[in-house]
Design an enzyme around this catalytic site. Structure first.
Site, short mmCIF file in Angstrom:
data_model
loop_
_atom_site.label_atom_id
_atom_site.label_comp_id
_atom_site.label_asym_id
_atom_site.label_seq_id
_atom_site.Cartn_x
_atom_site.Cartn_y
_atom_site.Cartn_z
N ASN A 73 10.37 5.72 1.79
CA ASN A 73 10.23 5.81 0.85
C ASN A 73 10.17 6.81 -0.21
OD1 ASN A 73 8.83 3.45 1.63
ND2 ASN A 73 6.75 3.97 0.99
N TYR A 75 10.70 8.49 -4.31
CA TYR A 75 10.42 8.57 -5.99
C TYR A 75 11.00 9.48 -6.28
CZ TYR A 75 7.54 4.90 -4.07
OH TYR A 75 6.82 3.12 -4.12
N GLU A 93 10.62 2.01 -0.18
CA GLU A 93 10.21 2.19 -1.22
C GLU A 93 10.72 3.24 -2.41
OE1 GLU A 93 6.16 3.48 -1.61
OE2 GLU A 93 5.52 1.84 -0.45
N HIS A 125 -1.32 -0.25 5.68
CA HIS A 125 -0.78 0.50 4.77
C HIS A 125 -2.37 1.27 3.97
CE1 HIS A 125 2.40 0.78 0.84
NE2 HIS A 125 1.19 0.84 0.82
N GLU A 150 3.38 5.29 4.83
CA GLU A 150 3.20 6.92 4.45
C GLU A 150 1.97 7.91 5.21
OE1 GLU A 150 2.86 6.81 0.64
OE2 GLU A 150 5.20 6.02 0.19
N ARG A 198 8.27 -6.95 1.82
CA ARG A 198 7.50 -6.37 2.87
C ARG A 198 6.01 -6.09 2.10
NH1 ARG A 198 5.75 -0.72 3.64
NH2 ARG A 198 6.34 0.06 1.60
O1 IFM Z 1 1.39 2.71 -4.45
C1 IFM Z 1 2.33 2.97 -3.46
C2 IFM Z 1 2.28 3.12 -2.30
O2 IFM Z 1 0.72 2.14 -2.35
C3 IFM Z 1 2.80 3.97 -1.46
N1 IFM Z 1 3.58 4.51 -1.88
C4 IFM Z 1 3.42 4.95 -2.82
C5 IFM Z 1 2.87 3.91 -4.48
C6 IFM Z 1 3.48 4.20 -5.51
O3 IFM Z 1 2.39 5.75 -5.95
#
Ligand code: IFM
Length: 461
Positions: A304, A306, A363, A138, A183, A94
């Site tokens: 995405n 984390y 992500e 992006h 995002e 991607r």
């Molecule tokens: O690097 C970023 C990405 O551009 C968007 N999502 C989170 C990643 C880590 O912060």
């Protein structure tokens, strides 16, 4: 605090095993990057400036004064990077297109050299049997469009649709996976409310206008792509994380944050309605028929994720919330993000139940400060532990019914991490920025094992 002990202390023995389960035969394993974070070549071959070129050159904005001028020089080294992807065994890559590289002023005059680059990249991926996943946006809006008001202008939806036409016509014969935005809630909130990102405005009205116009731009681009690339599979990429109150008095602030962060974009785009908390807020910008323009049929949900987020009330803040401190006992990554794989599992089931679309994790990854050892090897057991725990949690969500079709690690390469510059490393491939030398980290080798193991059907966990 760093990742809990087992993965570090066990010499990776048990903890480094791939996650074995009965992975679907067509499950896609990939890696993600974005244009401004990896391409570099900021002044090459007629590229125009983006809002991130502007911001990164403003003193004091980015850690260590870093800029994306050179980044990973992926613009020139894409063939080497494709070879690395092959070595890892990726099914898919991607990337995003840099809007100002192909349209230096955002509209009008096309830059043929910019389009040629994406031709080369796509052809190289296809030759390596790696599926290209193209994201149109992006975060690198052409500066020339920002100078005309950027996303605060309703016209921006039309600008974006015209850019989508250009890309669909040029690449749609070979690219079949398209995402409109990456995002949107992050770049609007950070760019228009918190001044953490470009364009660096603190203005409630600008934020709400941008929110609505980005949603309109999404809908317009979906229509364009559907029309010009009938066999395309189209989606948008959303960050989504549990928004937990940092303390007992922070519930309302966390709910408002959740509306802005998790729901302002996918609810409009997929369910056809803004979250209740935002309906009155955004109403001044909404015209009759807009929700139908925004809510266009899409084929997949890009997630995405984390970590969870902890939010506290802040009556002085533009929207009444601020980042709060996570509970001290929670493990964190090297860059201070809470590690909680159960939150990932629960987010996947929540997305499945709420939106009923096939999910691709577009992500997920671990931010660290990895460095080569004396022999030049880069060992990152914490990242392996994180990836393994999260991939395992993804499998649990699938066992509970979540329709997850693929997983893309963030990121293929260490890269320009926005306000943190090059001080934070998310790659499974280490980049020495001075020499541009690439080194597969242990995590890349582990991910390669994970991909290989997923091809062997088994039911053990
Ligand atoms: O690097 C970023 C990405 O551009 C968007 N999502 C989170 C990643 C880590 O912060």
């Amino acid at each position: 605090m760093r990742f809990p002990q087992p993965c570090r202390a066990a010499g990776l023995a048990g903890a480094a095993q791939p996650v074995t389960r009965s992975w679907p035969a067509d499950f896609r394993w990939g890696a993600s990057t974005s244009a401004y974070q990896v391409e570099g070549a900021a002044a090459a071959d007629g590229r125009g400036a983006s809002i991130w070129d502007t911001r990164s050159h403003q003193p004091g904005r980015i850690a260590n004064g870093d800029t994306g001028d050179q980044a990973c020089d992926h613009y020139h080294r894409y063939a080497e990077d494709i070879a690395l992807m092959r070595e890892i065994g990726l099914d898919a890559y991607r990337f995003s297109v840099s809007w100002p590289r192909v349209l230096p002023l955002g509209r009008g005059q096309v830059n043929p050299a910019g389009l040629d680059f994406y031709d080369r990249l796509v052809d190289g991926l296809l030759a390596a049997r790696i599926e290209p996943w193209l994201c149109l946006y992006h975060w690198d809006l052409p500066q020339a469009l920002q100078d005309q008001g950027g996303w605060t202008r309703r016209d921006s939806a039309g600008w974006f649709a015209d850019y989508a036409v250009l890309i669909a016509r040029r690449l749609g014969d070979r690219v079949k996976r398209f995402a409109t935005f990456n995002e949107p809630s992050v770049f609007t909130l950070f760019g228009y409310v918190l001044d953490w990102q470009a364009p660096g405005v603190i203005d409630r009205d600008a934020y709400l206008a941008a929110m609505h116009h980005v949603n309109l731009a999404h809908g317009a681009a979906v229509d364009v792509l559907r029309d010009l690339v009938p066999d395309a599979r189209i989606g948008a990429i959303h960050n989504r994380q549990p928004c937990r109150p940092a303390g007992p008095a922070d519930g309302a602030a966390a709910a408002m944050f959740d509306a802005c962060w998790n729901r302002a974009f996918p609810d409009g785009q997929i369910l056809g309605a803004y979250p209740a908390e935002l309906v009155d807020e955004v109403a001044p910008w909404v015209q009759p028929g807009d929700l139908a323009r925004i809510c266009r049929p899409t084929d997949w949900f890009g997630l995405n994720h984390y970590s969870p987020i902890y939010i506290q009330a802040d009556l002085d803040a533009v929207l009444g919330f601020a980042w709060g401190a996570p509970p001290a006992e929670r493990p964190q990554t090297d860059v201070g993000w809470v590690i909680d794989a159960d939150a990932f599992r629960d987010t996947l089931t929540d997305v499945h139940r709420t939106y009923r679309l096939p999910i691709y994790v577009t992500e997920n990854g671990y931010g660290g400060t990895d460095a080569p050892d004396a022999a030049g090897a880069v060992h990152d057991p914490e990242r392996i532990g994180y990836l393994r725990a999260y991939i395992r949690a993804m499998g649990e969500a699938m066992d509970r019914g979540a329709d997850v079709r693929g997983y893309f690690v963030w990121s293929l390469l260490d890269n320009f991490e926005w306000g943190s510059g090059y001080s934070q490393r998310f790659g499974i491939v280490h980049v020495d920025y001075a020499s541009q030398r690439r080194t597969l980290k242990s995590s890349a080798r582990w991910y390669a094992d994970q991909i290989r193991a997923s091809r062997v059907p088994t039911t053990s966990a």
